[in-house]
Every structure is written in structure tokens, then in C-alpha cells.
Design a protein around this motif. Sequence first.
Motif, short mmCIF file in Angstrom:
data_model
loop_
_atom_site.label_atom_id
_atom_site.label_comp_id
_atom_site.label_asym_id
_atom_site.label_seq_id
_atom_site.Cartn_x
_atom_site.Cartn_y
_atom_site.Cartn_z
N TYR A 64 0.85 -1.19 0.00
CA TYR A 64 0.00 0.00 0.00
C TYR A 64 0.89 1.24 0.00
CZ TYR A 64 -4.04 -2.91 1.08
OH TYR A 64 -5.04 -3.86 1.02
N LEU A 65 0.55 2.18 -0.88
CA LEU A 65 1.32 3.40 -0.99
C LEU A 65 0.41 4.61 -0.82
CD1 LEU A 65 4.20 4.50 -1.74
CD2 LEU A 65 3.36 4.70 -4.09
N SER A 66 0.80 5.50 0.07
CA SER A 66 0.07 6.75 0.24
C SER A 66 0.44 7.67 -0.93
CB SER A 66 0.46 7.40 1.58
OG SER A 66 -0.31 8.55 1.81
N ILE A 67 -0.57 8.11 -1.66
CA ILE A 67 -0.34 8.87 -2.90
C ILE A 67 -0.43 10.38 -2.64
CG2 ILE A 67 -1.11 9.27 -5.26
CD1 ILE A 67 -0.02 6.45 -4.82
N HIS A 68 0.65 11.07 -2.96
CA HIS A 68 0.68 12.53 -2.84
C HIS A 68 0.93 13.10 -4.23
CE1 HIS A 68 0.81 12.15 1.53
NE2 HIS A 68 1.71 11.20 1.36
N GLN A 69 -0.09 13.79 -4.74
CA GLN A 69 0.00 14.35 -6.09
C GLN A 69 0.41 15.82 -6.04
OE1 GLN A 69 -0.09 12.35 -8.46
NE2 GLN A 69 -1.71 10.83 -8.30
N ASN A 70 1.29 16.20 -6.96
CA ASN A 70 1.81 17.56 -6.99
C ASN A 70 1.71 18.14 -8.39
OD1 ASN A 70 3.29 17.65 -4.14
ND2 ASN A 70 3.77 15.68 -5.08
N PHE A 71 1.41 19.43 -8.45
CA PHE A 71 1.26 20.15 -9.72
C PHE A 71 2.59 20.82 -10.02
CE2 PHE A 71 -0.08 23.57 -12.51
CZ PHE A 71 -1.19 23.09 -13.19
N MET A 72 3.24 20.44 -11.13
CA MET A 72 4.61 20.90 -11.38
C MET A 72 4.81 21.35 -12.83
SD MET A 72 6.36 17.10 -11.16
CE MET A 72 5.45 16.79 -9.65
N ALA A 73 5.79 22.24 -13.00
CA ALA A 73 6.09 22.76 -14.35
C ALA A 73 7.54 23.23 -14.36
CB ALA A 73 5.14 23.91 -14.67
N LEU A 74 7.98 23.73 -15.51
CA LEU A 74 9.35 24.26 -15.60
C LEU A 74 9.54 25.39 -14.60
CD1 LEU A 74 9.84 24.46 -19.48
CD2 LEU A 74 10.86 22.79 -17.92
N LYS A 75 10.73 25.51 -14.10
CA LYS A 75 11.03 26.53 -13.09
C LYS A 75 10.80 27.93 -13.62
CE LYS A 75 14.16 23.71 -10.34
NZ LYS A 75 15.54 23.47 -9.86
N GLY A 76 10.30 28.79 -12.75
CA GLY A 76 10.07 30.18 -13.13
C GLY A 76 8.68 30.48 -13.62
N GLN A 77 7.84 29.44 -13.77
CA GLN A 77 6.47 29.67 -14.25
C GLN A 77 5.50 29.82 -13.07
OE1 GLN A 77 5.47 27.95 -18.36
NE2 GLN A 77 6.34 26.22 -17.23
N LYS A 78 4.38 30.48 -13.36
CA LYS A 78 3.33 30.65 -12.36
C LYS A 78 2.07 29.95 -12.85
CE LYS A 78 5.00 35.13 -10.64
NZ LYS A 78 6.24 35.20 -11.44
N MET A 79 1.08 29.80 -11.96
CA MET A 79 -0.15 29.11 -12.32
C MET A 79 -0.83 29.75 -13.52
SD MET A 79 -0.69 26.40 -10.50
CE MET A 79 -2.40 26.08 -10.89
N GLU A 80 -0.78 31.09 -13.61
CA GLU A 80 -1.45 31.77 -14.72
C GLU A 80 -0.77 31.52 -16.07
OE1 GLU A 80 0.55 35.11 -12.19
OE2 GLU A 80 -0.50 33.20 -11.85
N ASP A 81 0.47 31.02 -16.03
CA ASP A 81 1.18 30.71 -17.27
C ASP A 81 0.79 29.35 -17.85
OD1 ASP A 81 2.72 33.06 -17.00
OD2 ASP A 81 4.13 32.02 -15.67
N ILE A 82 0.15 28.53 -17.04
CA ILE A 82 -0.13 27.14 -17.43
C ILE A 82 -1.41 27.07 -18.28
CG2 ILE A 82 -0.51 24.79 -16.64
CD1 ILE A 82 2.30 25.98 -16.03
N GLN A 83 -1.29 26.47 -19.46
CA GLN A 83 -2.42 26.30 -20.36
C GLN A 83 -2.95 24.86 -20.37
OE1 GLN A 83 -3.81 28.97 -21.92
NE2 GLN A 83 -2.30 30.11 -20.71
N GLU A 84 -2.06 23.90 -20.10
CA GLU A 84 -2.45 22.49 -20.12
C GLU A 84 -1.82 21.76 -18.94
OE1 GLU A 84 -1.32 20.62 -23.78
OE2 GLU A 84 -2.54 21.95 -25.04
N VAL A 85 -2.52 20.74 -18.47
CA VAL A 85 -1.93 19.84 -17.48
C VAL A 85 -2.08 18.41 -18.00
CG1 VAL A 85 -4.08 19.74 -16.11
CG2 VAL A 85 -1.90 19.07 -15.07
N HIS A 86 -0.99 17.65 -17.97
CA HIS A 86 -0.98 16.28 -18.48
C HIS A 86 -0.68 15.32 -17.33
CE1 HIS A 86 -0.09 17.40 -22.93
NE2 HIS A 86 -0.42 18.51 -22.28
N SER A 87 -1.38 14.20 -17.31
CA SER A 87 -1.07 13.15 -16.33
C SER A 87 -1.88 11.91 -16.65
CB SER A 87 -1.35 13.63 -14.90
OG SER A 87 -0.69 12.77 -13.97
#
Length: 275
Positions: free
Chosen positions: A81-104
Motif C-alpha cells: 500500500y502506498l500513500s499517494i501525494h499528487q503535486n502540480f509541477m512545471a518548468l522553473k520560473g512559471q506561475k499558475m497563470e502561465d499554465i495552459q495544459e496539465v498532463h497526467s
Amino acid sequence: MKTKIAIQGIKGSFHHQVVQEYYSQNVEVDECMSFEELVDSVLSGKTDQAVMAIENSIAGPIIPNYALIDKNNLHIIGEHYLSIHQNFMALKGQKMEDIQEVHSHPIALLQCMQFLKKYPHIKIVEDKDTAETARRIHEKQLKGVAAIASKAASEMYDLEILAPEIQTINNNMTRFVIINKEEKFVEEDEINRASIKFELDHKRGSLAAVLNVMSDCKLNLTKIQSLPKIETPWKYSFFVDVTFEKYEDYAKAKSLLEIMAEYFKVLGEYKNTKP
């Protein structure tokens, strides 16, 4: 000689994390981009064993994986059993408003829908693997694209976590099974969990009778899932997980079910490690 383990995904994935936690010895991994490829890796002898996700506390059971184990006559020899911790990540220096797509991976996305609904401008794209998505963003330096993956993946592929721990439910666990081409001998006093499959005659009360036998034999039914038999309309296979305190109780139930069911098969008998 190192033990070689097949995983779905690449290094930095949750499957890879399970390998690191489950196996005490130093092992190699075979990175497979699908569960079918993972099964082929074990069947061909390329790897000794495989780690396979089988159910999640939020998204539920991954029934096609039970079917893959059954169809290819593989054996479940353990679980983790593994406790799952999901994180939202992107290239360094970007902010949430810069993100257009999320893939997973689709299940990872499903686990984080409450968070993603806060950002309707971000397009949600299903992908094969959490860590592979993170690696692709790093290798291609994809701006405006984020991944949802583990903290280990962010470190391995040099991405910045813009939002940590975004899973909808904090107590988010995935159960993984360890599968083998051959049965592995386990002492009876160590076995307290089993995964079985059976098919019943299509008549009233047949399933209820089986469930009564399990109850009378002191088995705890932890999961039951039906799967249609494609070649036989309106007929179903049942995949069931049970736990028990005494192996003899399970053995008694097994002998009765073999008589009652039109078809009965043990997918694995192993040690229950549920936290």
C-alpha cells in the motif's frame, strides 16, 4: 545477479516508489508504458516479477488489471500500500497563470479534480504515466504545460512544484500487487489474504449462497467486482478479495466454492499488509 522488476511507467513514478519500498535488495526496473507491456515483460522472462496497481481508495479497482492477471495465468504473491501525494509541477520560473495544459495519467487526474476545477482555463490532457509526463516537460522544455506527479518526479526531472499535495482526499492510498509467472511458496501461517475468481450458474440466489459460505467460514470480503464474459452474454465472472485469521477457515471455504461454482480459480494467496 540483480532481481529485475517490471513497472508501469518510468523511474520517479509511483510504481517505481513501490519497488524501492517493497524490495530490500538492490533491484533493476524495466520501464513499461502500459500494463500489457508489463505483463509481457514477466511472461517472456525479461523480468523476474512485476509491480502492478490494482485499486485506489478514491478511483476504485482497476478491473482490467485483474483480467490481465487472470488471462495470462499470473500469480499474485504479495501486496503493498502506498500513500499517494499528487503535486502540480512545471518548468522553473512559471506561475499558475502561465499554465495552459496539465498532463497526467487518467487516475491521477481523477484524484485531483477538485483542485483542477479552480482553474477552468487549464486544459486537462490524459497521458500514459505521471513521471513520463514530467520527464517530457523537462526534456522538451515545454512552457505552459504542467504535470501531476510525485515529489520524486519533480526532483528527478528538475521541475518546480507550483501546488503541492493537490489530491482531493488526503488519505489517498493505492494498493499494488506483486505478480509472478510462477506460484511462490508461502507458509500457511503467513497467508491471511487471497484473491479469487469464480463464475456462477445464472440462477436466483447463487451469489447469495456463495457469500453465505464466505461468512460462515469467517472470511472478510474486502472487495467483489463483476466482469462480463464477452463470449457469453449476460454471464459474469466475479473477482473477490478476502482476508481471514486462520488458513484452515479459508481452505474450508475454498473447497466448498470449488463445488458450488461453475468455475473457480485462485489468483493469489499471500500476506495482508493493509496499514
